[in-house]
Design a protein around this motif. Structure first.
Motif, short mmCIF file in Angstrom:
data_model
loop_
_atom_site.label_atom_id
_atom_site.label_comp_id
_atom_site.label_asym_id
_atom_site.label_seq_id
_atom_site.Cartn_x
_atom_site.Cartn_y
_atom_site.Cartn_z
N THR A 1 -0.61 13.98 -3.05
CA THR A 1 -1.38 13.01 -2.29
C THR A 1 -2.01 12.03 -3.27
O THR A 1 -2.38 12.41 -4.39
CB THR A 1 -2.50 13.68 -1.46
N PRO A 2 -2.15 10.75 -2.89
CA PRO A 2 -2.78 9.78 -3.79
C PRO A 2 -4.18 10.19 -4.20
O PRO A 2 -4.60 9.98 -5.34
CB PRO A 2 -2.80 8.50 -2.95
N GLU A 3 -4.93 10.82 -3.26
CA GLU A 3 -6.30 11.21 -3.57
C GLU A 3 -6.36 12.28 -4.66
O GLU A 3 -7.16 12.21 -5.59
CB GLU A 3 -6.99 11.74 -2.30
N TYR B 1 2.15 1.77 -3.50
CA TYR B 1 1.08 2.34 -4.34
C TYR B 1 0.96 3.83 -4.09
O TYR B 1 0.91 4.64 -5.03
CB TYR B 1 -0.24 1.63 -4.03
N ASN B 2 0.93 4.23 -2.81
CA ASN B 2 0.78 5.64 -2.48
C ASN B 2 1.98 6.46 -2.95
O ASN B 2 1.82 7.58 -3.45
CB ASN B 2 0.59 5.81 -0.97
N LYS C 1 1.71 7.03 -6.64
CA LYS C 1 0.72 8.06 -6.95
C LYS C 1 1.29 9.45 -6.68
O LYS C 1 1.03 10.40 -7.42
CB LYS C 1 -0.56 7.85 -6.13
N ARG C 2 2.06 9.59 -5.60
CA ARG C 2 2.67 10.89 -5.32
C ARG C 2 3.68 11.26 -6.42
O ARG C 2 3.80 12.43 -6.79
CB ARG C 2 3.35 10.86 -3.96
N SER D 1 0.83 -1.21 0.00
CA SER D 1 0.00 0.00 0.00
C SER D 1 0.86 1.26 0.00
O SER D 1 0.53 2.26 -0.65
CB SER D 1 -0.93 0.01 1.22
#
Length: 273
Positions: free
Chosen positions: A153-155, A129-130, A133-134, A126
């Motif tokens: 941020t991943p979001e 993954y994060n 994304k960053r 995880s």
């Protein structure tokens, strides 16, 4: 005791600031400037300095040989050090981009997040993954008019990826619709052009017929498609003017009348979309 309002900052506040980036830098030119400074300082080892396009090696050289500038003025030493700072920041930004591409290639080759965790220096899939994304945030922008870089941020990255995917899908759909409209238009124009001699004519109409004849056989690019529509519109307007002026049909045969009606119908439908 009542806690004073606003005394504590929001935990996410640092993430809300748009990052400031060095951006585009002519790294070879900057390395060339540093080389010149070392040559002017008569650095005895300057010939061993890597080439201008070997950025990492050149930076290591000027760091190791910074002492060669000690006899130069403080202004020269400061300028050289600031250039090094700039180039290292540029390298840092480029590392994010290239590492992101490597992660994408690994994923496309079937690598799992658990395999990427140790090489990304994190402890869990995880977290890998994060981090990926960053990294992706480096080349994505937000929806503001200034198109600022995303928060890392991943979001934020996921929202941007969804937005970009939606925009690309809409663009592909628009292109497909435009292509379909063009494919429907071409046979109608060809049919109309075949009946050219069966229409009333004048100098203006003859000019637009010639423009259609020139673009129609090679109508493939978007610009050519737009030109074809423009020329057809011009012919239809010119024919309508003759009809209005003479108060009689411009089509001199049944085939010409049907071709004209089809062309007007297609352009009417095209304009209503």
């Amino acid at each position: 005791m009542t806690k004073r309002a606003g005394s504590a900052g929001r935990p996410t506040k640092p993430l809300l600031k748009a990052p400031v980036r060095i951006g585009s830098v002519d790294a070879r030119a900057v390395v060339g400037e540093l080389r010149q400074l070392h040559e002017d300082a008569e650095d005895p080892d300057v010939e061993r300095m890597p080439a201008d396009d070997e950025l990492f090696g050149a930076l290591l050289y000027v760091e190791k040989h910074a002492h060669a500038l000690r006899r130069q003025t403080p202004e020269v030493q400061r300028a050289a050090a600031l250039r090094r700072v700039q180039l290292w920041e540029y390298v840092r930004e480029q590392v994010d981009v290239h590492q992101m591409h490597a992660v994408d290639d690994a994923r496309q080759a079937g690598a799992q997040w658990i395999e990427l965790a140790p090489v990304l220096a994190v402890n869990a899939p995880s977290a890998a993954y994060n981090k990926a994304k960053r990294l992706k945030a480096v080349e994505l922008t937000d929806e503001t008019p200034q198109a600022r870089p995303l928060r890392r941020t991943p979001e934020a990255v996921l929202r941007a990826e969804r937005r970009i995917a939606s925009e690309r899908a809409a663009e592909r759909q628009a292109q497909e619709v435009a292509q379909l409209r063009h494919e429907l238009l071409v046979p109608v124009v060809e049919r109309l052009l075949e009946q050219r001699e069966s229409f009333e004519s004048d100098e203006d109409i003859d000019y637009w017929w010639e423009e259609i004849e020139a673009v129609l056989p090679h109508c493939q690019t978007p610009l050519q498609m737009v030109s074809l529509r423009r020329y057809l519109d011009a012919v239809l307007r010119a024919l309508a003017k003759i009809e209005k002026r003479t108060a009689r049909p411009v089509a001199l045969s049944e085939e010409a009348l049907l071709a004209l009606a089809a062309a007007r119908k297609v352009r009417q439908l095209d304009a209503s979309r």
